[in-house]
Design a protein around this motif. Structure first.
Motif, short mmCIF file in Angstrom:
data_model
loop_
_atom_site.label_atom_id
_atom_site.label_comp_id
_atom_site.label_asym_id
_atom_site.label_seq_id
_atom_site.Cartn_x
_atom_site.Cartn_y
_atom_site.Cartn_z
N ARG A 16 5.04 -12.05 3.56
CA ARG A 16 4.10 -10.94 3.71
C ARG A 16 4.79 -9.58 3.59
NH1 ARG A 16 -0.45 -12.09 7.69
NH2 ARG A 16 -0.65 -14.34 7.70
N ARG A 18 8.31 -7.09 2.20
CA ARG A 18 9.46 -6.93 1.32
C ARG A 18 10.47 -6.01 2.01
NH1 ARG A 18 7.84 -4.80 -4.19
NH2 ARG A 18 8.97 -2.85 -3.94
N GLN A 20 13.72 -3.70 1.88
CA GLN A 20 14.34 -2.89 0.82
C GLN A 20 15.11 -1.72 1.42
OE1 GLN A 20 11.72 -2.31 -2.56
NE2 GLN A 20 11.77 -0.10 -2.32
N TRP A 21 16.27 -1.38 0.82
CA TRP A 21 17.03 -0.21 1.24
C TRP A 21 16.42 1.03 0.61
CZ3 TRP A 21 20.22 1.69 4.70
CH2 TRP A 21 20.87 2.91 4.43
N GLU A 22 16.12 2.05 1.41
CA GLU A 22 15.56 3.29 0.89
C GLU A 22 16.57 4.43 1.11
OE1 GLU A 22 12.44 4.33 -0.77
OE2 GLU A 22 12.95 2.26 -1.26
N GLN A 25 15.42 7.63 2.85
CA GLN A 25 15.23 7.56 4.31
C GLN A 25 16.50 7.10 5.01
OE1 GLN A 25 11.29 5.78 5.44
NE2 GLN A 25 11.18 5.36 3.26
N VAL A 29 13.74 -0.68 5.05
CA VAL A 29 12.31 -0.63 5.38
C VAL A 29 11.67 -1.97 5.04
CG1 VAL A 29 12.15 1.86 4.97
CG2 VAL A 29 11.57 0.27 3.12
N LEU A 31 8.18 -3.37 3.59
CA LEU A 31 6.98 -2.91 2.89
C LEU A 31 5.93 -4.00 2.91
CD1 LEU A 31 8.90 -1.32 -0.10
CD2 LEU A 31 7.77 -0.10 1.78
N TYR A 32 4.69 -3.60 3.06
CA TYR A 32 3.57 -4.55 3.04
C TYR A 32 2.37 -3.81 2.49
CZ TYR A 32 2.49 -2.19 7.47
OH TYR A 32 2.21 -1.24 8.43
N PRO A 33 1.22 -4.47 2.26
CA PRO A 33 0.09 -3.78 1.63
C PRO A 33 -0.24 -2.45 2.31
CG PRO A 33 -0.36 -6.11 1.69
CD PRO A 33 0.94 -5.90 2.44
N GLU A 34 -0.04 -1.40 1.58
CA GLU A 34 -0.37 -0.05 2.02
C GLU A 34 0.35 0.41 3.28
OE1 GLU A 34 -4.72 0.81 1.46
OE2 GLU A 34 -4.72 -1.24 0.72
N GLY A 35 1.50 -0.18 3.59
CA GLY A 35 2.19 0.22 4.80
C GLY A 35 3.70 0.02 4.74
N MET A 36 4.38 0.54 5.74
CA MET A 36 5.84 0.47 5.78
C MET A 36 6.32 0.51 7.23
SD MET A 36 8.49 3.28 4.24
CE MET A 36 8.35 4.35 5.66
N GLN A 87 5.63 -11.18 12.67
CA GLN A 87 5.54 -11.93 11.41
C GLN A 87 6.42 -11.33 10.30
OE1 GLN A 87 1.18 -12.11 10.95
NE2 GLN A 87 1.25 -14.15 11.82
N TRP B 15 4.03 8.29 0.35
CA TRP B 15 2.85 7.64 -0.23
C TRP B 15 2.39 8.40 -1.46
CZ3 TRP B 15 -0.85 4.49 -1.58
CH2 TRP B 15 -1.15 3.37 -0.79
N ARG B 57 9.34 8.78 -7.27
CA ARG B 57 10.28 7.80 -6.71
C ARG B 57 11.61 8.49 -6.39
NH1 ARG B 57 11.46 4.32 -3.41
NH2 ARG B 57 12.91 2.66 -3.96
N GLN B 63 5.53 3.84 -1.42
CA GLN B 63 4.25 3.17 -1.60
C GLN B 63 3.51 3.85 -2.74
OE1 GLN B 63 2.60 0.59 -0.38
NE2 GLN B 63 3.80 -0.01 1.41
N TYR B 90 6.46 -0.20 -3.88
CA TYR B 90 5.54 -1.27 -3.50
C TYR B 90 4.20 -0.87 -4.13
CZ TYR B 90 3.43 -4.94 -0.64
OH TYR B 90 2.80 -6.07 -0.22
N ASN B 92 0.22 -1.03 -5.12
CA ASN B 92 -1.09 -1.41 -4.61
C ASN B 92 -2.16 -1.03 -5.63
OD1 ASN B 92 -0.29 -1.72 -1.48
ND2 ASN B 92 0.63 0.16 -2.24
N HIS B 115 0.02 -6.01 -4.62
CA HIS B 115 -1.14 -6.15 -3.74
C HIS B 115 -2.40 -5.59 -4.39
CE1 HIS B 115 -3.28 -3.49 -0.65
NE2 HIS B 115 -3.84 -4.66 -0.54
#
Lengths: 91, 378
Positions: A16, A18, A20-22, A25, A29, A31-36, A87, B15, B57, B63, B90, B92, B115
């Motif tokens: 669910r 991913r 990843q090194w950012e 920042q 981090v 990453l997931y659908p529309e979030g971090m 999760q 974002w 990026r 995102q 990522y 979407n 996604h």
């Protein structure tokens, strides 16, 4: 102790998320659908070692060697418990 | 200038919302696209978008949402997704599913799409059809199967309003039946087309409380099988939302014609020049442009916000709502009961309670209506 934190379990980052090194920042981090989720340094160092091939014991030994520390097992177990509840990892 | 007056450097634009087009096969009466969308300039080219993705990026965006309109009407979507994926975004896709064939789904998967957020096609023009599970259900079932077959998480979104809120149980059951893992029940917020239709769309307090109760019952019934998010309509609140998590704080929207905005409706605000990605790089847009700096932090605030103990919590709410209702983008969001203009929100809710919109027809989002509204002056 749960399945995820048994010393011979091999946790891996959940499908669910991913990991990843950012650079922007200066952090790992998730990453997931529309979030971090931005991980702090120790969380990032644990998570990047959750690759499904290393056991919890190996992850602890690896961290202790990398950071010249000892007695990290409890902290790692505590974090993995949290990561499993969120999760972020599966075994 | 003393150190205390120096605003902290904002973080990166985490974002990026790429609004690829205002073209859309739907006619939703709650659409948040601007009411004068049909008079918007030409769409950015593929090369423009590729450059925007690279610049964003490099500035720290991670995102990326491809939205619209209906982003699937752009036949370069797969190219853009592939580049975004290669850059480490990522990715979407926010879609109604109209136009998503097995071939395009496979191509998007190969391009690295992470996604799909599938919205229910409830344009309210087809409300009965939507609720009776016929054509809508067939389309969603087909698209849901494509999403599952390609291993994407199933995230569904349904805009909730007065005309469908009483059927929230059927909406949730439909999402469960389609195998959704996440369901967002997003009450309409009153901007753009939804503001035109506010009397018809704003639910009563009773409707809202019933819907929340039923949603909670379903949460208990299904547990982890489906995670249900319920976004309340802010008109029924006493404190404003922290809009966009802060102006120029996290979100960067690029509209189809290349205008860069701190949120998708900010273009309506008077006296603010927003830069265009054709003329300015993303990093300069984010850190240097007047449009993005104007409402950062709290130095722009007036009373009651300036001296409010909650000012860091909600940052005075939404600038667009302050402008639309109180006529001043630097005013407190009138949703707040400390705002001198809060009476306007109370009145709108009272009109909803009285059924003021019952006899008026809905204004549906389409290019002809948009041109007519633009000609009438917005």
């Amino acid at each position: 102790m749960s399945a995820a934190t048994a010393t011979d379990a091999c946790p891996r980052v959940s499908r669910r998320f991913r990991l990843q090194w950012e650079e922007a920042q200066n952090a790992w981090v998730l990453l997931y659908p529309e979030g971090m989720v931005k991980l702090n340094q120790s969380a990032g160092e644990i998570m990047r070692r959750c690759d499904g091939s290393r056991t919890v014991s190996q992850i602890v030994a690896d961290l202790e060697q990398a950071f010249g520390a000892s007695g990290l097992a409890d902290d790692v177990a505590k974090f993995l418990e949290l990561a499993r509840a969120q999760q972020w990892i599966e075994t | 200038m003393s150190a205390a007056n120096l605003a902290p450097q904002p973080g990166p634009p985490l974002w990026l919302l790429a609004e690829l087009t205002y073209r859309c096969p739907l006619h939703c009466a709650f659409c948040y696209n601007p009411v004068d969308f049909a008079t918007s300039g030409p769409e950015l080219s593929t090369d423009d978008w590729l450059r925007v993705l690279r610049e964003a990026r490099a500035a720290g965006s991670v995102q990326c949402g491809f939205s619209g309109g209906e982003p699937l009407v752009r036949d370069d979507l797969e190219i853009l997704v592939a580049e975004a994926h290669r850059l480490g975004f990522y990715t979407n896709l926010l879609t109604s599913g109209v136009g998503l064939t097995a071939e395009r789904a496979a191509a998007l998967k190969a391009a690295g799409l992470d996604h799909i957020q599938l919205s229910f096609q409830d344009s309210t023009r087809e409300l009965n059809d939507f609720l009776s599970h016929t054509r809508t259900f067939d389309l969603k079932q087909r698209v849901a199967a494509l999403i599952k077959d390609n291993g994407w998480p199933m995230v569904m979104n349904c805009v909730i309003h007065r005309l469908n809120i009483d059927y929230i149980d059927r909406i949730i059951e439909m999402a469960v039946e389609l195998g959704a893992e996440y369901l967002e029940l997003a009450n309409s917020q009153y901007y753009s087309w939804a503001l035109l239709n506010r009397d018809q769309l704003l639910p009563t307090r009773d409707q809202l409380e019933r819907a929340e109760r039923i949603t909670n019952e379903y949460r208990e019934k299904y547990g982890d099988r489906i995670r249900i998010f319920f976004v309340v309509p802010d008109y029924h609140e006493k404190r404003p939302k922290k809009c966009m998590n802060g102006w120029g704080n996290v979100f960067l929207t690029v509209t189809p014609d290349g205008t860069a905005l701190p949120c998708h409706t900010a273009k309506m605000l008077p006296g603010l020049a927003f830069p265009n990605v054709r003329e300015m790089g993303v990093r300069d847009i984010w850190y240097e442009s007047e449009g993005f700096n104007r409402y950062r932090g709290d130095s722009w605030m007036k009373d009651p916000c300036r001296t409010c103990p909650d000012k860091e919590k909600d940052l005075g709410g939404c600038r667009c709502q302050a402008y639309m209702l109180a006529g001043d983008p630097a005013a407190a969001d009138p949703v707040c009961d400390k705002s001198p203009a809060h009476g306007l929100v109370v009145e709108a809710v009272a009109r909803a309670e009285a059924g003021a919109g019952r006899s008026a027809p809905l204004v549906f989002r389409d290019p002809a209506a948009s041109r007519r509204i633009a000609a009438e002056g917005g």
